[in-house]
Design a protein around this motif. Sequence first.
Motif, PDB file in Angstrom:
ATOM      1  N   ALA A  91       0.856  -1.185   0.000  1.00  0.00           N
ATOM      2  CA  ALA A  91       0.000   0.000   0.000  1.00  0.00           C
ATOM      3  C   ALA A  91       0.893   1.236   0.000  1.00  0.00           C
ATOM      4  CB  ALA A  91      -0.899  -0.016   1.229  1.00  0.00           C
ATOM      5  N   TRP A  92       0.286   2.406  -0.078  1.00  0.00           N
ATOM      6  CA  TRP A  92       1.059   3.638   0.002  1.00  0.00           C
ATOM      7  C   TRP A  92       1.708   3.751   1.380  1.00  0.00           C
ATOM      8  CZ3 TRP A  92       2.539   5.982  -4.107  1.00  0.00           C
ATOM      9  CH2 TRP A  92       1.728   6.048  -5.234  1.00  0.00           C
ATOM     10  N   PRO A  93       2.911   4.332   1.458  1.00  0.00           N
ATOM     11  CA  PRO A  93       3.576   4.439   2.753  1.00  0.00           C
ATOM     12  C   PRO A  93       2.768   5.281   3.731  1.00  0.00           C
ATOM     13  CG  PRO A  93       4.721   5.741   1.072  1.00  0.00           C
ATOM     14  CD  PRO A  93       3.724   4.903   0.365  1.00  0.00           C
ATOM     15  N   PRO A  94       2.701   4.857   5.000  1.00  0.00           N
ATOM     16  CA  PRO A  94       1.968   5.628   6.008  1.00  0.00           C
ATOM     17  C   PRO A  94       2.711   6.906   6.379  1.00  0.00           C
ATOM     18  CG  PRO A  94       3.044   3.752   7.017  1.00  0.00           C
ATOM     19  CD  PRO A  94       3.266   3.612   5.543  1.00  0.00           C
ATOM     20  N   PRO A 128       6.982   5.330  13.053  1.00  0.00           N
ATOM     21  CA  PRO A 128       7.126   3.898  13.361  1.00  0.00           C
ATOM     22  C   PRO A 128       6.442   3.009  12.336  1.00  0.00           C
ATOM     23  CG  PRO A 128       6.528   5.144  15.326  1.00  0.00           C
ATOM     24  CD  PRO A 128       6.357   6.073  14.159  1.00  0.00           C
ATOM     25  N   GLU A 129       5.233   3.416  11.908  1.00  0.00           N
ATOM     26  CA  GLU A 129       4.512   2.630  10.916  1.00  0.00           C
ATOM     27  C   GLU A 129       5.233   2.652   9.559  1.00  0.00           C
ATOM     28  OE1 GLU A 129       1.781   3.649  14.154  1.00  0.00           O
ATOM     29  OE2 GLU A 129       3.153   4.832  12.911  1.00  0.00           O
ATOM     30  N   LEU A 130       5.854   3.778   9.238  1.00  0.00           N
ATOM     31  CA  LEU A 130       6.584   3.885   7.975  1.00  0.00           C
ATOM     32  C   LEU A 130       7.773   2.938   7.949  1.00  0.00           C
ATOM     33  CD1 LEU A 130       6.847   5.535   5.271  1.00  0.00           C
ATOM     34  CD2 LEU A 130       8.521   6.919   6.503  1.00  0.00           C
ATOM     35  N   LEU A 131       8.515   2.846   9.055  1.00  0.00           N
ATOM     36  CA  LEU A 131       9.656   1.948   9.118  1.00  0.00           C
ATOM     37  C   LEU A 131       9.216   0.487   9.017  1.00  0.00           C
ATOM     38  CD1 LEU A 131      11.688   3.783  11.901  1.00  0.00           C
ATOM     39  CD2 LEU A 131      12.239   3.667   9.462  1.00  0.00           C
ATOM     40  N   TRP A 159       6.498  -0.514   7.479  1.00  0.00           N
ATOM     41  CA  TRP A 159       6.079  -0.670   6.075  1.00  0.00           C
ATOM     42  C   TRP A 159       7.287  -0.935   5.186  1.00  0.00           C
ATOM     43  CZ3 TRP A 159       7.686   2.543   2.065  1.00  0.00           C
ATOM     44  CH2 TRP A 159       7.032   2.392   0.842  1.00  0.00           C
ATOM     45  N   PHE A 160       8.387  -0.230   5.421  1.00  0.00           N
ATOM     46  CA  PHE A 160       9.579  -0.391   4.606  1.00  0.00           C
ATOM     47  C   PHE A 160      10.119  -1.816   4.703  1.00  0.00           C
ATOM     48  CE2 PHE A 160      14.221  -0.484   4.347  1.00  0.00           C
ATOM     49  CZ  PHE A 160      14.409   0.002   3.066  1.00  0.00           C
ATOM     50  N   GLU A 161      10.228  -2.346   5.916  1.00  0.00           N
ATOM     51  CA  GLU A 161      10.831  -3.669   6.096  1.00  0.00           C
ATOM     52  C   GLU A 161       9.871  -4.794   5.729  1.00  0.00           C
ATOM     53  OE1 GLU A 161      13.305  -6.324   9.361  1.00  0.00           O
ATOM     54  OE2 GLU A 161      12.210  -4.565  10.025  1.00  0.00           O
ATOM     55  N   ALA A 162       8.626  -4.668   6.137  1.00  0.00           N
ATOM     56  CA  ALA A 162       7.698  -5.790   5.993  1.00  0.00           C
ATOM     57  C   ALA A 162       6.938  -5.792   4.680  1.00  0.00           C
ATOM     58  CB  ALA A 162       6.692  -5.774   7.158  1.00  0.00           C
ATOM     59  N   SER A 163       6.812  -4.638   4.037  1.00  0.00           N
ATOM     60  CA  SER A 163       5.978  -4.555   2.844  1.00  0.00           C
ATOM     61  C   SER A 163       6.765  -4.124   1.609  1.00  0.00           C
ATOM     62  CB  SER A 163       4.822  -3.575   3.082  1.00  0.00           C
ATOM     63  OG  SER A 163       3.931  -3.561   1.984  1.00  0.00           O
ATOM     64  N   TYR A 164       7.407  -2.955   1.678  1.00  0.00           N
ATOM     65  CA  TYR A 164       8.085  -2.439   0.478  1.00  0.00           C
ATOM     66  C   TYR A 164       9.311  -3.257   0.105  1.00  0.00           C
ATOM     67  CZ  TYR A 164      11.002   0.381  -2.536  1.00  0.00           C
ATOM     68  OH  TYR A 164      11.799   0.787  -3.572  1.00  0.00           O
ATOM     69  N   LEU A 165      10.202  -3.532   1.069  1.00  0.00           N
ATOM     70  CA  LEU A 165      11.471  -4.182   0.731  1.00  0.00           C
ATOM     71  C   LEU A 165      11.281  -5.583   0.146  1.00  0.00           C
ATOM     72  CD1 LEU A 165      14.462  -3.711   0.647  1.00  0.00           C
ATOM     73  CD2 LEU A 165      14.635  -4.520   3.003  1.00  0.00           C
ATOM     74  N   PRO A 166      10.423  -6.440   0.720  1.00  0.00           N
ATOM     75  CA  PRO A 166      10.213  -7.751   0.082  1.00  0.00           C
ATOM     76  C   PRO A 166       9.675  -7.630  -1.346  1.00  0.00           C
ATOM     77  CG  PRO A 166       9.368  -7.776   2.325  1.00  0.00           C
ATOM     78  CD  PRO A 166       9.705  -6.348   2.011  1.00  0.00           C
ATOM     79  N   TYR A 167       8.749  -6.679  -1.542  1.00  0.00           N
ATOM     80  CA  TYR A 167       8.197  -6.503  -2.887  1.00  0.00           C
ATOM     81  C   TYR A 167       9.260  -5.986  -3.840  1.00  0.00           C
ATOM     82  CZ  TYR A 167       5.166  -4.907  -6.660  1.00  0.00           C
ATOM     83  OH  TYR A 167       4.580  -4.714  -7.886  1.00  0.00           O
ATOM     84  N   VAL A 198      16.985   3.131  10.693  1.00  0.00           N
ATOM     85  CA  VAL A 198      17.054   4.563  10.955  1.00  0.00           C
ATOM     86  C   VAL A 198      17.315   5.284   9.643  1.00  0.00           C
ATOM     87  CG1 VAL A 198      17.799   4.345  13.350  1.00  0.00           C
ATOM     88  CG2 VAL A 198      19.514   4.384  11.525  1.00  0.00           C
ATOM     89  N   PHE A 199      17.215   6.597   9.665  1.00  0.00           N
ATOM     90  CA  PHE A 199      17.333   7.403   8.459  1.00  0.00           C
ATOM     91  C   PHE A 199      18.722   8.006   8.353  1.00  0.00           C
ATOM     92  CE2 PHE A 199      12.851   7.274   9.426  1.00  0.00           C
ATOM     93  CZ  PHE A 199      12.249   7.124   8.192  1.00  0.00           C
ATOM     94  N   SER A 200      19.273   7.978   7.148  1.00  0.00           N
ATOM     95  CA  SER A 200      20.589   8.549   6.900  1.00  0.00           C
ATOM     96  C   SER A 200      20.509  10.066   6.831  1.00  0.00           C
ATOM     97  CB  SER A 200      21.155   8.001   5.582  1.00  0.00           C
ATOM     98  OG  SER A 200      22.388   8.613   5.274  1.00  0.00           O
ATOM     99  N   THR A 201      21.673  10.702   7.000  1.00  0.00           N
ATOM    100  CA  THR A 201      21.756  12.134   6.781  1.00  0.00           C
ATOM    101  C   THR A 201      21.716  12.438   5.292  1.00  0.00           C
ATOM    102  OG1 THR A 201      24.152  11.890   6.878  1.00  0.00           O
ATOM    103  CG2 THR A 201      23.051  12.614   8.874  1.00  0.00           C
TER     104      THR A 201
END
Length: 229
Positions: free
Chosen positions: A46-49, A53-56, A58-66, A161-164
């Motif tokens: 789905a679209w990123p929240p 916390p929910e965005l992170l 989403w990145f690991e569990a939803s976006y990255l596998p896809y 975490v997010f990079s600079t």
Amino acid sequence: AAEETADYLLQHRQHLTQGRFKMLAPLLDPARRRELARYAPPPRPAWPPEATPELLHWFEASYLPYRRWQTDHGQEDDATLATALIRRFADWYLTHYPQALSGGPLREHLSFRQPLPHQPGDQSCTLVIILDGLHAEDALQLRQKMEDRAPRLQLVETRWVFSTLPTVTEFAKPPVLTGLAPTAAVHQPTRAEVLPEREDPLKHLAPGKVLFWRVMDPDHTYHRHQADA
């Protein structure tokens, strides 16, 4: 048993689910794993929240596998979706990053804000290994290899975490070593002693010490392969 099961599922793809693929994947050789992955696409994200916390998650569990599946096996519409998702993610980060530098909610999720797990008087030894330029997918593979080959190690926590920004060396690396924002990190002392890359850190470990071990790979390897290509 895993190889026999993979053979069966390749011949009876109607029984191949994403859950079964995840169970088998760590037990298969890379070639067989890629062959099986072709027929087990993860759900379309789905679209990123909006919340961090929910965005992170989403990145690991939803976006990255896809994204991993799309890179190897996806079609044109899968690539279009992946591009749209990451552009939305990038827009979100570019909007929130300036606020994070001035104390916004994202501040505690920046890479250089992560505190070292060490208190005065603590006699444990902390070795922070910085792998220069490690991609998210490769980080997951490295973690799996460590768990397989070093069973005595116990994984306590995994966090994204997010990079600079920008992520070029002169801006991104000093903040990690000093714990300061990019504009304040120039010519400032590091939070701990930085060990040479080619030196074995074991001989430096001692109770009460905190050490950085900065390894220039995988960044050198990435660039070398890009130049060869």
